[in-house]
Design a protein around this motif. Structure first.
Motif, PDB file in Angstrom:
ATOM      1  N   VAL A  72      62.314  -8.496   6.884  1.00 12.16           N
ATOM      2  CA  VAL A  72      61.196  -9.438   6.819  1.00 12.16           C
ATOM      3  C   VAL A  72      60.480  -9.506   8.156  1.00 12.16           C
ATOM      4  O   VAL A  72      59.240  -9.498   8.217  1.00 12.16           O
ATOM      5  CB  VAL A  72      61.670 -10.840   6.370  1.00 12.16           C
ATOM      6  CG1 VAL A  72      60.575 -11.862   6.541  1.00 12.16           C
ATOM      7  CG2 VAL A  72      62.121 -10.804   4.933  1.00 12.16           C
ATOM      8  N   SER A  73      61.230  -9.546   9.249  1.00 11.51           N
ATOM      9  CA  SER A  73      60.581  -9.602  10.566  1.00 11.51           C
ATOM     10  C   SER A  73      59.834  -8.311  10.864  1.00 11.51           C
ATOM     11  O   SER A  73      58.751  -8.334  11.461  1.00 11.51           O
ATOM     12  CB  SER A  73      61.594  -9.907  11.657  1.00 11.51           C
ATOM     13  OG  SER A  73      62.545  -8.894  11.766  1.00 11.51           O
ATOM     14  N   LYS A  74      60.369  -7.191  10.422  1.00  8.39           N
ATOM     15  CA  LYS A  74      59.680  -5.907  10.584  1.00  8.39           C
ATOM     16  C   LYS A  74      58.382  -5.895   9.783  1.00  8.39           C
ATOM     17  O   LYS A  74      57.334  -5.463  10.284  1.00  8.39           O
ATOM     18  CB  LYS A  74      60.606  -4.776  10.125  1.00  8.39           C
ATOM     19  CG  LYS A  74      60.031  -3.403  10.260  1.00  8.39           C
ATOM     20  CD  LYS A  74      61.057  -2.376   9.789  1.00  8.39           C
ATOM     21  CE  LYS A  74      60.471  -1.000   9.697  1.00  8.39           C
ATOM     22  NZ  LYS A  74      61.438  -0.038   9.162  1.00  8.39           N
ATOM     23  N   GLN A  75      58.447  -6.388   8.557  1.00  9.64           N
ATOM     24  CA  GLN A  75      57.263  -6.439   7.695  1.00  9.64           C
ATOM     25  C   GLN A  75      56.197  -7.355   8.303  1.00  9.64           C
ATOM     26  O   GLN A  75      55.022  -7.023   8.312  1.00  9.64           O
ATOM     27  CB  GLN A  75      57.670  -6.941   6.303  1.00  9.64           C
ATOM     28  CG  GLN A  75      56.614  -6.842   5.257  1.00  9.64           C
ATOM     29  CD  GLN A  75      56.416  -5.431   4.751  1.00  9.64           C
ATOM     30  OE1 GLN A  75      57.185  -4.534   5.042  1.00  9.64           O
ATOM     31  NE2 GLN A  75      55.365  -5.230   4.007  1.00  9.64           N
ATOM     32  N   GLY A 126      55.876  -8.133  11.445  1.00 10.77           N
ATOM     33  CA  GLY A 126      55.416  -7.580  12.707  1.00 10.77           C
ATOM     34  C   GLY A 126      54.394  -6.483  12.575  1.00 10.77           C
ATOM     35  O   GLY A 126      53.527  -6.319  13.441  1.00 10.77           O
ATOM     36  N   LYS A 127      54.453  -5.723  11.498  1.00 11.72           N
ATOM     37  CA  LYS A 127      53.551  -4.581  11.386  1.00 11.72           C
ATOM     38  C   LYS A 127      52.369  -4.790  10.442  1.00 11.72           C
ATOM     39  O   LYS A 127      51.459  -3.981  10.420  1.00 11.72           O
ATOM     40  CB  LYS A 127      54.328  -3.327  10.985  1.00 11.72           C
ATOM     41  CG  LYS A 127      54.820  -3.306   9.565  1.00 11.72           C
ATOM     42  CD  LYS A 127      55.534  -2.001   9.262  1.00 11.72           C
ATOM     43  CE  LYS A 127      55.910  -1.924   7.800  1.00 11.72           C
ATOM     44  NZ  LYS A 127      56.544  -0.668   7.472  1.00 11.72           N
ATOM     45  N   THR A 128      52.352  -5.894   9.696  1.00  9.49           N
ATOM     46  CA  THR A 128      51.273  -6.082   8.734  1.00  9.49           C
ATOM     47  C   THR A 128      49.992  -6.556   9.408  1.00  9.49           C
ATOM     48  O   THR A 128      50.022  -7.260  10.410  1.00  9.49           O
ATOM     49  CB  THR A 128      51.676  -7.052   7.615  1.00  9.49           C
ATOM     50  OG1 THR A 128      50.675  -7.009   6.599  1.00  9.49           O
ATOM     51  CG2 THR A 128      51.817  -8.469   8.114  1.00  9.49           C
ATOM     52  N   ARG A 129      48.879  -6.148   8.850  1.00  6.78           N
ATOM     53  CA  ARG A 129      47.567  -6.618   9.277  1.00  6.78           C
ATOM     54  C   ARG A 129      46.862  -7.339   8.127  1.00  6.78           C
ATOM     55  O   ARG A 129      45.738  -7.772   8.256  1.00  6.78           O
ATOM     56  CB  ARG A 129      46.700  -5.445   9.721  1.00  6.78           C
ATOM     57  CG  ARG A 129      47.278  -4.677  10.859  1.00  6.78           C
ATOM     58  CD  ARG A 129      46.527  -5.004  12.097  1.00  6.78           C
ATOM     59  NE  ARG A 129      47.024  -4.190  13.192  1.00  6.78           N
ATOM     60  CZ  ARG A 129      47.310  -4.702  14.363  1.00  6.78           C
ATOM     61  NH1 ARG A 129      47.165  -5.973  14.579  1.00  6.78           N
ATOM     62  NH2 ARG A 129      47.746  -3.930  15.316  1.00  6.78           N
ATOM     63  N   ASP A 130      47.576  -7.458   7.015  1.00  8.77           N
ATOM     64  CA  ASP A 130      47.016  -8.064   5.809  1.00  8.77           C
ATOM     65  C   ASP A 130      47.496  -9.511   5.716  1.00  8.77           C
ATOM     66  O   ASP A 130      48.686  -9.790   5.729  1.00  8.77           O
ATOM     67  CB  ASP A 130      47.485  -7.271   4.588  1.00  8.77           C
ATOM     68  CG  ASP A 130      46.805  -7.683   3.306  1.00  8.77           C
ATOM     69  OD1 ASP A 130      45.945  -8.581   3.345  1.00  8.77           O
ATOM     70  OD2 ASP A 130      47.152  -7.112   2.255  1.00  8.77           O
ATOM     71  N   TRP A 131      46.569 -10.433   5.596  1.00 13.51           N
ATOM     72  CA  TRP A 131      46.930 -11.848   5.558  1.00 13.51           C
ATOM     73  C   TRP A 131      47.715 -12.205   4.302  1.00 13.51           C
ATOM     74  O   TRP A 131      48.528 -13.113   4.317  1.00 13.51           O
ATOM     75  CB  TRP A 131      45.692 -12.734   5.705  1.00 13.51           C
ATOM     76  CG  TRP A 131      44.740 -12.668   4.548  1.00 13.51           C
ATOM     77  CD1 TRP A 131      43.687 -11.821   4.399  1.00 13.51           C
ATOM     78  CD2 TRP A 131      44.755 -13.502   3.390  1.00 13.51           C
ATOM     79  NE1 TRP A 131      43.046 -12.060   3.207  1.00 13.51           N
ATOM     80  CE2 TRP A 131      43.678 -13.102   2.563  1.00 13.51           C
ATOM     81  CE3 TRP A 131      45.560 -14.551   2.964  1.00 13.51           C
ATOM     82  CZ2 TRP A 131      43.401 -13.710   1.344  1.00 13.51           C
ATOM     83  CZ3 TRP A 131      45.281 -15.146   1.750  1.00 13.51           C
ATOM     84  CH2 TRP A 131      44.203 -14.729   0.964  1.00 13.51           C
ATOM     85  N   ALA A 145      55.199 -13.240   3.072  1.00 15.67           N
ATOM     86  CA  ALA A 145      56.423 -13.170   3.870  1.00 15.67           C
ATOM     87  C   ALA A 145      56.870 -14.559   4.299  1.00 15.67           C
ATOM     88  O   ALA A 145      58.059 -14.891   4.234  1.00 15.67           O
ATOM     89  CB  ALA A 145      56.206 -12.274   5.088  1.00 15.67           C
ATOM     90  N   LEU A 146      55.929 -15.385   4.728  1.00  8.64           N
ATOM     91  CA  LEU A 146      56.282 -16.739   5.147  1.00  8.64           C
ATOM     92  C   LEU A 146      56.762 -17.586   3.970  1.00  8.64           C
ATOM     93  O   LEU A 146      57.725 -18.357   4.103  1.00  8.64           O
ATOM     94  CB  LEU A 146      55.096 -17.393   5.845  1.00  8.64           C
ATOM     95  CG  LEU A 146      54.709 -16.758   7.179  1.00  8.64           C
ATOM     96  CD1 LEU A 146      53.433 -17.390   7.704  1.00  8.64           C
ATOM     97  CD2 LEU A 146      55.832 -16.866   8.179  1.00  8.64           C
TER      98      LEU A 146
END
Length: 86
Positions: free
Chosen positions: A46-49, A51-56, A62-63
């Motif tokens: 989840v933290s990796k996802q 960290g790398k996403t640019r899509d809101w 994720a949150l």
């Protein structure tokens, strides 16, 4: 363990506007109930996802996903979140 968990988390946090499918959340909760290793793999994925996403949309999913796992998941999940933030 990590690849299986990461695959399910990526599926749960798709880029579409639909809410996260409960099927994926139930599968992840089921995996986390078996082993602490799955809990660590979940926090890492989840933290990796995030960290790398640019899509809101993915960030919001994720949150919301973390919030739901903190409420419904094992208590060890909250501990792993605390350790990951240090």
């Amino acid at each position: 363990m990590a690849s299986k968990m990461e695959f399910k988390i990526v599926k749960a946090m798709s880029h579409n506007d639909d809410p996260t499918n409960d099927k994926y959340i139930r599968e992840i909760l089921n995996l986390m109930s078996h082993s602490r290793g799955y809990i660590h793999a979940c926090v890492t994925a989840v933290s990796k996802q995030l960290g790398k996403t640019r899509d809101w949309i993915v960030a919001l999913k994720a949150l919301m996903f973390v919030h739901r796992l903190m409420n419904e998941g094992p208590p060890l999940f909250q501990e792993e979140i605390l350790y990951a933030t240090r």
